[in-house]
Design an enzyme around this catalytic site. Structure first.
Site, PDB file in Angstrom:
ATOM      1  N   GLY A 126       0.825  -1.250   0.141  1.00  9.43           N
ATOM      2  CA  GLY A 126       0.154   0.048   0.135  1.00  9.43           C
ATOM      3  C   GLY A 126       0.878   1.211  -0.011  1.00  9.43           C
ATOM      4  CG  HIS A 127       4.248   3.814   1.699  1.00  2.88           C
ATOM      5  ND1 HIS A 127       5.608   4.095   1.484  1.00  2.88           N
ATOM      6  CD2 HIS A 127       3.709   4.843   2.570  1.00  2.88           C
ATOM      7  CE1 HIS A 127       5.711   5.334   2.041  1.00  2.88           C
ATOM      8  NE2 HIS A 127       4.505   5.860   2.560  1.00  2.88           N
ATOM      9  CG  PHE A 128       2.825   5.347  -2.099  1.00  2.91           C
ATOM     10  CD1 PHE A 128       1.558   5.859  -1.446  1.00  2.91           C
ATOM     11  CD2 PHE A 128       3.915   5.822  -1.984  1.00  2.91           C
ATOM     12  CE1 PHE A 128       1.638   6.956  -0.540  1.00  2.91           C
ATOM     13  CE2 PHE A 128       4.226   6.910  -0.777  1.00  2.91           C
ATOM     14  CZ  PHE A 128       2.968   7.299  -0.017  1.00  2.91           C
TER      15      PHE A 128
END
Length: 155
Positions: free
Chosen positions: A60-62
């Site tokens: 999720g990052h990124f």
């Protein structure tokens, strides 16, 4: 300088991840130091973190542009500092946690495939419960992050 008699004996460098796990309480996914390559008792330590794409934060990052979160770079520097503190003479055994994070700066992105070289220098130790280190994270000889980290013993 003598090593804390209650602390594990320091084996020959480099310290492998299994030895680091004997010194620090961190476990996956927060065990962020793969190896300690230099150590001077009560003064400094240098560790390695191999940044890999399969680490959970990169989901999720990124998406499409994975970057190691700055907070995890700071945590990795702190864990190298934790090796110094854990093996300090006359330091009580226990859990040391962040008491402060000062003057932290991020200079370049850290991405999967990078190898972080993490150095920690002990700046001070007070009342056998507070320690301050200067940490640096380097990638390919370039400064990625630096700052002062303060630890406190939790009883």
């Amino acid at each position: 300088m003598t090593v804390n008699p209650d602390a594990p004996a320091l084996p020959t460098l480099p310290l492998a991840v299994e030895t680091i796990q004997g010194l620090l309480p961190h476990r996956y996914p927060f065990a962020l130091v793969d190896r300690i390559i230099d150590y001077v008792p009560g003064e400094r330590a240098v560790g390695i973190k191999n940044v890999t794409f399969n680490e959970p934060q990169f989901q999720g990052h990124f998406p499409g542009r994975p970057l190691m979160p700055g907070v995890l770079i700071v945590e990795a520097m702190a864990q190298v500092g934790g090796v110094i503190v854990t093996l300090m003479p006359d330091m009580p055994q226990g859990l040391f946690v962040f008491a402060g994070i000062d003057q932290v700066r991020f200079r370049r992105p850290v991405v999967p495939g990078d190898q972080l070289v993490l150095s920690a220098q002990l700046l001070s130790a007070k009342r056998r419960r507070f320690c301050k280190i200067q940490g640096e994270a380097m990638v390919d000889g370039q400064l990625a992050a630096s700052g002062e980290l303060v630890f406190s013993l939790v009883e």
